[in-house]
Motif scaffolding. Structure first.
Motif, PDB file in Angstrom:
ATOM      1  N   ASN A   1     -31.313  -7.165  14.394  1.00 29.29           N
ATOM      2  CA  ASN A   1     -30.677  -6.300  15.386  1.00 29.29           C
ATOM      3  C   ASN A   1     -29.866  -5.159  14.776  1.00 29.29           C
ATOM      4  O   ASN A   1     -29.200  -4.425  15.501  1.00 29.29           O
ATOM      5  CB  ASN A   1     -29.775  -7.141  16.290  1.00 29.29           C
ATOM      6  N   TYR A   2     -29.899  -5.027  13.446  1.00 33.40           N
ATOM      7  CA  TYR A   2     -29.114  -3.977  12.798  1.00 33.40           C
ATOM      8  C   TYR A   2     -29.904  -2.674  12.730  1.00 33.40           C
ATOM      9  O   TYR A   2     -31.091  -2.669  12.417  1.00 33.40           O
ATOM     10  CB  TYR A   2     -28.712  -4.397  11.390  1.00 33.40           C
ATOM     11  N   SER A   3     -29.252  -1.565  13.015  1.00 37.29           N
ATOM     12  CA  SER A   3     -29.903  -0.261  12.976  1.00 37.29           C
ATOM     13  C   SER A   3     -28.987   0.751  12.295  1.00 37.29           C
ATOM     14  O   SER A   3     -27.917   1.069  12.815  1.00 37.29           O
ATOM     15  CB  SER A   3     -30.229   0.227  14.391  1.00 37.29           C
TER      16      SER A   3
ATOM     17  N   GLN B   1     -31.618  14.133  11.860  1.00 41.19           N
ATOM     18  CA  GLN B   1     -30.872  12.886  12.019  1.00 41.19           C
ATOM     19  C   GLN B   1     -31.376  11.805  11.060  1.00 41.19           C
ATOM     20  O   GLN B   1     -30.590  11.093  10.430  1.00 41.19           O
ATOM     21  CB  GLN B   1     -30.989  12.385  13.471  1.00 41.19           C
TER      22      GLN B   1
ATOM     23  N   LEU C   1     -29.432   3.852  12.204  1.00 37.86           N
ATOM     24  CA  LEU C   1     -29.342   5.007  13.100  1.00 37.86           C
ATOM     25  C   LEU C   1     -28.200   4.831  14.098  1.00 37.86           C
ATOM     26  O   LEU C   1     -27.417   5.753  14.338  1.00 37.86           O
ATOM     27  CB  LEU C   1     -30.661   5.203  13.846  1.00 37.86           C
ATOM     28  N   LYS C   2     -28.096   3.628  14.674  1.00 40.39           N
ATOM     29  CA  LYS C   2     -27.021   3.365  15.626  1.00 40.39           C
ATOM     30  C   LYS C   2     -25.658   3.430  14.939  1.00 40.39           C
ATOM     31  O   LYS C   2     -24.687   3.909  15.517  1.00 40.39           O
ATOM     32  CB  LYS C   2     -27.212   1.993  16.273  1.00 40.39           C
ATOM     33  N   GLU C   3     -25.597   2.950  13.694  1.00 38.68           N
ATOM     34  CA  GLU C   3     -24.321   2.935  12.988  1.00 38.68           C
ATOM     35  C   GLU C   3     -23.813   4.347  12.715  1.00 38.68           C
ATOM     36  O   GLU C   3     -22.635   4.641  12.892  1.00 38.68           O
ATOM     37  CB  GLU C   3     -24.456   2.163  11.672  1.00 38.68           C
TER      38      GLU C   3
ATOM     39  N   VAL D   1     -24.568   7.052  14.343  1.00 36.15           N
ATOM     40  CA  VAL D   1     -24.228   7.702  15.622  1.00 36.15           C
ATOM     41  C   VAL D   1     -22.832   7.284  16.066  1.00 36.15           C
ATOM     42  O   VAL D   1     -22.058   8.083  16.596  1.00 36.15           O
ATOM     43  CB  VAL D   1     -25.282   7.356  16.697  1.00 36.15           C
ATOM     44  N   ALA D   2     -22.499   6.013  15.825  1.00 36.80           N
ATOM     45  CA  ALA D   2     -21.196   5.486  16.248  1.00 36.80           C
ATOM     46  C   ALA D   2     -20.058   5.939  15.333  1.00 36.80           C
ATOM     47  O   ALA D   2     -18.895   5.928  15.739  1.00 36.80           O
ATOM     48  CB  ALA D   2     -21.247   3.962  16.287  1.00 36.80           C
TER      49      ALA D   2
ATOM     50  N   TYR E   1     -23.130  -0.557   4.135  1.00 32.42           N
ATOM     51  CA  TYR E   1     -24.063  -0.989   5.164  1.00 32.42           C
ATOM     52  C   TYR E   1     -24.218  -2.510   5.160  1.00 32.42           C
ATOM     53  O   TYR E   1     -24.154  -3.152   4.117  1.00 32.42           O
ATOM     54  CB  TYR E   1     -25.434  -0.343   4.948  1.00 32.42           C
TER      55      TYR E   1
END
Length: 216
Positions: free
Chosen positions: A168-170, A144, A172-174, A176-177, A162
């Motif tokens: 608060n930006y990640s 990942q 990894l979260k982006e 995944v979404a 990006y």
């Protein structure tokens, strides 16, 4: 191009205080049974009954840890067992469906504020090199993280702009979404990478902190 310590530190949000405290396997460490007892809060009998041997190393099945997460009365222990499972199943997935002793050793040292980034990078390089030399094999490492790094540098592949790095930006979260593309064939990937031009490559990850200097 290869992932750097700075890039993985940013992806994993490792505090600056961790940078110079690198994880290494200590000469005298508790036994696997003792480490699992400390992490899970369970008895020696419970732990011993669930330890298996996979890929020439001692492991504990994910199913046993999952059941413990669902039933453990101690909330902190639940979180610890869940975190250990992520390390064993995703970051160092040596035996599929099992958490091995090496992952528990690293996890056991995290409260000493050591950084696990060099260990993750070393495992990734070792595994990729072994697969390349053999011409086959299963990648053992955090796929990942490598995927996020890959998409961050090759704009022609992801076509994702990006956001600038902020608290608060990640990335990894982006990722995944984002919708998964499972319909891209191996041949298409080969053609895509073979035809990359200089303009298609982002030499600096767009989410990396601006004042970071890449030197390692």
């Amino acid at each position: 191009m290869v992932p750097t310590v700075e890039e993985y530190s940013a992806l994993l949000r490792c505090p600056k205080i961790q940078v110079d405290k690198i994880y290494s396997r200590a000469a005298c460490i508790p036994t696997f049974v003792r480490k699992l007892m400390n992490i899970t809060g369970m008895s020696e009998q419970w732990v011993t009954a669930r330890i298996k041997k996979k890929c020439e190393c001692k492991c504990i099945p994910w199913k046993a840890l999952k059941d413990l997460i669902l039933t453990h009365p101690d909330e902190k222990k639940k979180v610890d067992v869940f975190a250990l499972s992520i390390y064993g199943l995703m970051i160092f997935p040596r035996a599929l469906g099992y958490v091995d002793e090496i992952a528990s050793d690293l996890f056991n040292q995290l409260d000493k504020q050591v950084t696990h980034v060099p260990a993750i990078l070393a495992e990734m390089f070792r595994s990729l090199n072994k697969c390349r030399r053999a011409g086959e094999g299963r990648f053992i490492g955090c796929a990942q993280l490598l995927l996020v790094w890959f998409h961050s540098h090759f704009r022609k592949v992801s076509k994702v702009s990006y956001q600038a790095f902020f608290k608060n930006y990640s990335p990894l979260k982006e990722i995944v979404a984002a919708p998964r593309r499972d319909d891209v064939s191996e041949e298409n990937w080969i053609a895509l990478l073979r035809d990359l031009q200089e303009d298609d490559v982002e030499w600096r990850a767009p989410w990396l902190v601006l004042n970071e200097i890449l030197y390692r």
